[in-house]
Design a protein around this motif. Structure first.
Motif, PDB file in Angstrom:
ATOM      1  N   GLU A 125       0.843  -1.202   0.000  1.00  0.00           N
ATOM      2  CA  GLU A 125       0.000   0.000   0.000  1.00  0.00           C
ATOM      3  C   GLU A 125       0.875   1.247   0.000  1.00  0.00           C
ATOM      4  O   GLU A 125       0.616   2.206  -0.718  1.00  0.00           O
ATOM      5  N   ARG A 126       1.932   1.236   0.809  1.00  0.00           N
ATOM      6  CA  ARG A 126       2.830   2.393   0.859  1.00  0.00           C
ATOM      7  C   ARG A 126       3.521   2.597  -0.483  1.00  0.00           C
ATOM      8  O   ARG A 126       3.665   3.726  -0.952  1.00  0.00           O
ATOM      9  N   ILE A 127       3.959   1.515  -1.117  1.00  0.00           N
ATOM     10  CA  ILE A 127       4.621   1.621  -2.420  1.00  0.00           C
ATOM     11  C   ILE A 127       3.662   2.198  -3.461  1.00  0.00           C
ATOM     12  O   ILE A 127       4.024   3.085  -4.239  1.00  0.00           O
ATOM     13  N   VAL A 137      -3.571   3.276 -12.911  1.00  0.00           N
ATOM     14  CA  VAL A 137      -3.683   1.824 -13.015  1.00  0.00           C
ATOM     15  C   VAL A 137      -2.468   1.217 -12.332  1.00  0.00           C
ATOM     16  O   VAL A 137      -1.340   1.661 -12.527  1.00  0.00           O
ATOM     17  N   VAL A 138      -2.702   0.195 -11.514  1.00  0.00           N
ATOM     18  CA  VAL A 138      -1.618  -0.498 -10.818  1.00  0.00           C
ATOM     19  C   VAL A 138      -1.424  -1.847 -11.491  1.00  0.00           C
ATOM     20  O   VAL A 138      -2.360  -2.628 -11.599  1.00  0.00           O
ATOM     21  N   THR A 148      -0.417  -7.506  -4.054  1.00  0.00           N
ATOM     22  CA  THR A 148      -0.495  -6.186  -4.677  1.00  0.00           C
ATOM     23  C   THR A 148      -1.935  -5.872  -5.051  1.00  0.00           C
ATOM     24  O   THR A 148      -2.406  -4.751  -4.858  1.00  0.00           O
ATOM     25  N   ILE A 149      -2.638  -6.869  -5.553  1.00  0.00           N
ATOM     26  CA  ILE A 149      -4.045  -6.676  -5.911  1.00  0.00           C
ATOM     27  C   ILE A 149      -4.855  -6.330  -4.660  1.00  0.00           C
ATOM     28  O   ILE A 149      -5.689  -5.421  -4.675  1.00  0.00           O
ATOM     29  N   ALA A 151      -3.717  -4.930  -1.904  1.00  0.00           N
ATOM     30  CA  ALA A 151      -3.320  -3.597  -1.465  1.00  0.00           C
ATOM     31  C   ALA A 151      -4.021  -2.534  -2.309  1.00  0.00           C
ATOM     32  O   ALA A 151      -4.540  -1.543  -1.777  1.00  0.00           O
ATOM     33  N   ALA A 152      -4.056  -2.724  -3.632  1.00  0.00           N
ATOM     34  CA  ALA A 152      -4.726  -1.771  -4.513  1.00  0.00           C
ATOM     35  C   ALA A 152      -6.220  -1.719  -4.210  1.00  0.00           C
ATOM     36  O   ALA A 152      -6.821  -0.643  -4.171  1.00  0.00           O
ATOM     37  N   ARG A 153      -6.829  -2.874  -3.963  1.00  0.00           N
ATOM     38  CA  ARG A 153      -8.248  -2.917  -3.633  1.00  0.00           C
ATOM     39  C   ARG A 153      -8.525  -2.174  -2.322  1.00  0.00           C
ATOM     40  O   ARG A 153      -9.500  -1.444  -2.207  1.00  0.00           O
ATOM     41  N   ASN A 154      -7.648  -2.344  -1.333  1.00  0.00           N
ATOM     42  CA  ASN A 154      -7.805  -1.621  -0.064  1.00  0.00           C
ATOM     43  C   ASN A 154      -7.746  -0.111  -0.280  1.00  0.00           C
ATOM     44  O   ASN A 154      -8.511   0.645   0.319  1.00  0.00           O
ATOM     45  N   LEU A 155      -6.811   0.316  -1.137  1.00  0.00           N
ATOM     46  CA  LEU A 155      -6.680   1.744  -1.409  1.00  0.00           C
ATOM     47  C   LEU A 155      -7.887   2.277  -2.173  1.00  0.00           C
ATOM     48  O   LEU A 155      -8.331   3.398  -1.937  1.00  0.00           O
ATOM     49  N   VAL A 156      -8.438   1.484  -3.070  1.00  0.00           N
ATOM     50  CA  VAL A 156      -9.655   1.881  -3.785  1.00  0.00           C
ATOM     51  C   VAL A 156     -10.790   2.067  -2.780  1.00  0.00           C
ATOM     52  O   VAL A 156     -11.527   3.053  -2.831  1.00  0.00           O
ATOM     53  N   ALA A 157     -10.900   1.133  -1.846  1.00  0.00           N
ATOM     54  CA  ALA A 157     -11.964   1.235  -0.827  1.00  0.00           C
ATOM     55  C   ALA A 157     -11.811   2.498   0.010  1.00  0.00           C
ATOM     56  O   ALA A 157     -12.797   3.059   0.484  1.00  0.00           O
ATOM     57  N   ARG A 158     -10.569   2.958   0.162  1.00  0.00           N
ATOM     58  CA  ARG A 158     -10.326   4.199   0.914  1.00  0.00           C
ATOM     59  C   ARG A 158     -10.321   5.415  -0.005  1.00  0.00           C
ATOM     60  O   ARG A 158      -9.980   6.513   0.420  1.00  0.00           O
ATOM     61  N   GLY A 159     -10.636   5.216  -1.294  1.00  0.00           N
ATOM     62  CA  GLY A 159     -10.738   6.313  -2.229  1.00  0.00           C
ATOM     63  C   GLY A 159      -9.427   6.756  -2.848  1.00  0.00           C
ATOM     64  O   GLY A 159      -9.327   7.850  -3.381  1.00  0.00           O
TER      65      GLY A 159
END
Length: 163
Positions: A125-127, A137-138, A148-149, A151-159
């Motif tokens: 997530e930090r990266i 796009v990640v 990685t998927i 982490a990206a999904r978590n970040l999407v959920a947080r906007g």
């Protein structure tokens, strides 16, 4: 440089002294190792700094000005005066290229999937946050265990980003 704004845990742990007006400060040393023969080696307020084989970090005139401005902390039980660094003035530390704040996965970690080179979700997530912008796009072409998927999904959920 990283700002201290929003780093409440760091401020609470480091800035433990307060002026009468309530401003938090951290007292730092006013002297450095090694004697000097110039202005920074002169006695100040009854303290002969060269007797300690040290020197002041500032010339005596600057120390007087700092003291007049209320920027010198005088310990109540004696000891060396220190410079007050206020939390709102601190610039923070430059970000490092070695991150030690995210521990590696251990054998008992709940997120461990058994993949030998798996990285912690928090690290990925930090990266992603450091190397992309919201809406980017990640891509993880190796897609080992899918961290990685996640982490990206978590970040999407947080906007943060969209996949």
């Amino acid at each position: 440089m990283r700002s201290l704004n929003g780093d409440e845990a760091y401020i609470a742990a480091r800035y433990t002294q307060a002026d009468p007006d309530g401003r938090l400060f951290y007292p730092i040393t006013l002297h450095a190792f090694g004697t000097r023969n110039g202005e920074s080696g002169k006695p100040w307020r009854g303290i002969d700094i060269t007797a300690k084989e040290d020197n002041w970090k500032y010339q005596v005139a600057k120390l007087d000005q700092l003291d007049e401005d209320g920027r010198i902390y005088w310990p109540t039980k004696g000891g060396m005066p220190r410079l007050k660094v206020y939390a709102e003035e601190a610039k923070g530390a430059a970000l490092q290229d070695v991150w030690t704040t995210i521990p590696p996965l251990n054998a008992q970690a709940a997120e461990r999937l058994g993949y030998p080179t798996q990285k912690p979700v928090a690290l990925l997530e930090r990266i992603i946050e450091a190397s992309s912008n919201p809406g980017d796009v990640v891509l993880d072409p190796f897609c080992g265990c899918g961290t990685t998927i996640e982490a990206a999904r978590n970040l999407v959920a947080r906007g943060w980003v969209s996949t």
